[in-house]
Design a protein around this motif. Structure first.
Motif, PDB file in Angstrom:
ATOM      1  N   ASP A 113     -37.586  98.546 -44.421  1.00 32.20           N
ATOM      2  CA  ASP A 113     -38.162  97.213 -44.266  1.00 32.20           C
ATOM      3  C   ASP A 113     -39.626  97.357 -43.850  1.00 32.20           C
ATOM      4  O   ASP A 113     -40.127  98.466 -43.681  1.00 32.20           O
ATOM      5  CB  ASP A 113     -37.374  96.410 -43.233  1.00 32.20           C
ATOM      6  N   TYR A 114     -40.283  96.208 -43.655  1.00 34.51           N
ATOM      7  CA  TYR A 114     -41.692  96.239 -43.261  1.00 34.51           C
ATOM      8  C   TYR A 114     -41.857  96.916 -41.904  1.00 34.51           C
ATOM      9  O   TYR A 114     -41.094  96.658 -40.973  1.00 34.51           O
ATOM     10  CB  TYR A 114     -42.261  94.827 -43.216  1.00 34.51           C
ATOM     11  N   HIS A 115     -42.879  97.759 -41.811  1.00 39.75           N
ATOM     12  CA  HIS A 115     -43.173  98.448 -40.564  1.00 39.75           C
ATOM     13  C   HIS A 115     -43.872  97.479 -39.613  1.00 39.75           C
ATOM     14  O   HIS A 115     -44.837  96.817 -40.007  1.00 39.75           O
ATOM     15  CB  HIS A 115     -44.062  99.661 -40.831  1.00 39.75           C
ATOM     16  N   PRO A 116     -43.411  97.353 -38.375  1.00 40.00           N
ATOM     17  CA  PRO A 116     -44.014  96.384 -37.451  1.00 40.00           C
ATOM     18  C   PRO A 116     -45.482  96.663 -37.136  1.00 40.00           C
ATOM     19  O   PRO A 116     -46.216  95.742 -36.759  1.00 40.00           O
ATOM     20  CB  PRO A 116     -43.150  96.496 -36.192  1.00 40.00           C
ATOM     21  N   ALA A 117     -45.929  97.897 -37.311  1.00 44.36           N
ATOM     22  CA  ALA A 117     -47.335  98.233 -37.041  1.00 44.36           C
ATOM     23  C   ALA A 117     -48.225  97.996 -38.257  1.00 44.36           C
ATOM     24  O   ALA A 117     -49.425  98.249 -38.194  1.00 44.36           O
ATOM     25  CB  ALA A 117     -47.454  99.686 -36.590  1.00 44.36           C
ATOM     26  N   GLY A 118     -47.658  97.514 -39.350  1.00 42.42           N
ATOM     27  CA  GLY A 118     -48.447  97.208 -40.531  1.00 42.42           C
ATOM     28  C   GLY A 118     -48.534  98.359 -41.511  1.00 42.42           C
ATOM     29  O   GLY A 118     -47.752  99.302 -41.479  1.00 42.42           O
ATOM     30  N   ARG A 119     -49.539  98.266 -42.374  1.00 42.88           N
ATOM     31  CA  ARG A 119     -49.722  99.236 -43.449  1.00 42.88           C
ATOM     32  C   ARG A 119     -50.315 100.541 -42.904  1.00 42.88           C
ATOM     33  O   ARG A 119     -51.159 100.525 -42.018  1.00 42.88           O
ATOM     34  CB  ARG A 119     -50.663  98.646 -44.503  1.00 42.88           C
ATOM     35  N   GLU A 120     -49.876 101.651 -43.486  1.00 42.42           N
ATOM     36  CA  GLU A 120     -50.469 102.961 -43.213  1.00 42.42           C
ATOM     37  C   GLU A 120     -51.103 103.459 -44.506  1.00 42.42           C
ATOM     38  O   GLU A 120     -50.420 103.654 -45.509  1.00 42.42           O
ATOM     39  CB  GLU A 120     -49.407 103.960 -42.736  1.00 42.42           C
ATOM     40  N   GLY A 211     -57.150  95.327 -38.720  1.00 38.20           N
ATOM     41  CA  GLY A 211     -57.983  96.017 -37.742  1.00 38.20           C
ATOM     42  C   GLY A 211     -58.394  97.423 -38.116  1.00 38.20           C
ATOM     43  O   GLY A 211     -58.928  98.155 -37.271  1.00 38.20           O
ATOM     44  N   GLU A 212     -58.178  97.823 -39.363  1.00 43.26           N
ATOM     45  CA  GLU A 212     -58.577  99.160 -39.819  1.00 43.26           C
ATOM     46  C   GLU A 212     -60.023  99.129 -40.328  1.00 43.26           C
ATOM     47  O   GLU A 212     -60.555  98.088 -40.703  1.00 43.26           O
ATOM     48  CB  GLU A 212     -57.652  99.623 -40.947  1.00 43.26           C
ATOM     49  N   ASN A 213     -60.643 100.294 -40.390  1.00 42.95           N
ATOM     50  CA  ASN A 213     -61.981 100.456 -40.937  1.00 42.95           C
ATOM     51  C   ASN A 213     -61.866 101.212 -42.264  1.00 42.95           C
ATOM     52  O   ASN A 213     -61.742 102.443 -42.255  1.00 42.95           O
ATOM     53  CB  ASN A 213     -62.866 101.229 -39.956  1.00 42.95           C
TER      54      ASN A 213
END
Length: 238
Positions: A113-120, A211-213
């Motif tokens: 399922d979707y990862h709670p920390a978002g996309r990697e 919040g990623e760069n």
């Protein structure tokens, strides 16, 4: 002549396909020079062709990534699950990648399922567990290595009798073993740095939103020879 089948579960972005080839071609590019003379490569598009013939008709099975989501339970994807269980029961060598990783885990009783920390996304460090260092396939890799990653979903709950072989700070289940010759990985051993770059370019807005760069991620892209070697090492088990 026996066949190693690449189960195609999706398409890469059009610009990636145009410049570097689709998911299955990226696998073929990594495998061709190492393929034993008695083994041929074939591609089976599960979305269009349905469930392949008996798993035992293949010397080995690889499953590609996809932009689909396992949790959406698309009919073609769900139809593959009993076939994967049969392949595991009959000890056919298997290696799933990204979507293939999540689909295998789901087929064998886990939850993807979707990862709670978002996309990697990007080139990230992956570390072997103690079991990974002792695994017949993963022990051929360094104890930690960079790997290309792009995923929003992950294996959130392990199937029964599954061994964790690798992890990182984002995902506790970067590599899994389900049986004597059945493995899966969340990272992309078939990706090249150029393909990883193209994926981050496409995902810039989504990455900024969490919040990623993206520019820093592009700058951090490196060669991943150890991770890519996994595909060729797998050939020893077919």
């Amino acid at each position: 002549m026996t066949s190693l089948v690449i189960i195609k579960t999706g398409d890469a972005f059009p610009e990636v396909v145009d410049q570097y080839g689709d998911f299955e071609q990226l696998f073929i590019n990594q495998l061709t020079t190492a393929l034993p003379e008695h083994v041929s490569l074939s591609v089976w598009d599960a979305r269009k062709q349905g469930v392949p013939s008996s798993p035992t008709s293949f010397a080995g099975i690889m499953l590609t990534g996809s932009h689909s989501m396992v949790s959406e339970q698309e009919p073609w994807s769900e139809a593959l699950k009993p076939w994967l269980v049969q392949a595991l029961d009959e000890n056919v060598p298997m290696l799933g990648v990204c979507y293939g990783h999540q689909l295998m885990a789901s087929a064998f009783g886990g939850i993807s399922d979707y990862h709670p920390a978002g996309r990697e996304s990007g080139t990230r460090n992956v570390r072997l567990t103690q079991a990974g260092n002792q695994d017949p396939l993963f022990s051929m890799l360094p104890s930690h290595f960079p790997a290309h990653l792009t995923h929003a979903q992950a294996v959130m709950q392990l199937p029964p009798n599954t061994t964790v072989l690798a992890h990182n700070s984002h995902d506790a289940h970067q590599a899994l073993r389900y049986g004597p010759r059945q493995w899966s990985v969340q990272f992309h051993p078939e990706f090249t740095p150029a393909v990883m770059h193209a994926y981050i370019e496409r995902q810039k807005a989504a990455l900024r939103d969490q919040g990623e760069n993206p520019d820093a991620l592009i700058h951090a892209i490196t060669d991943t020879q150890a991770a890519s070697g996994l595909l060729r090492h797998f050939l020893r088990f077919i």
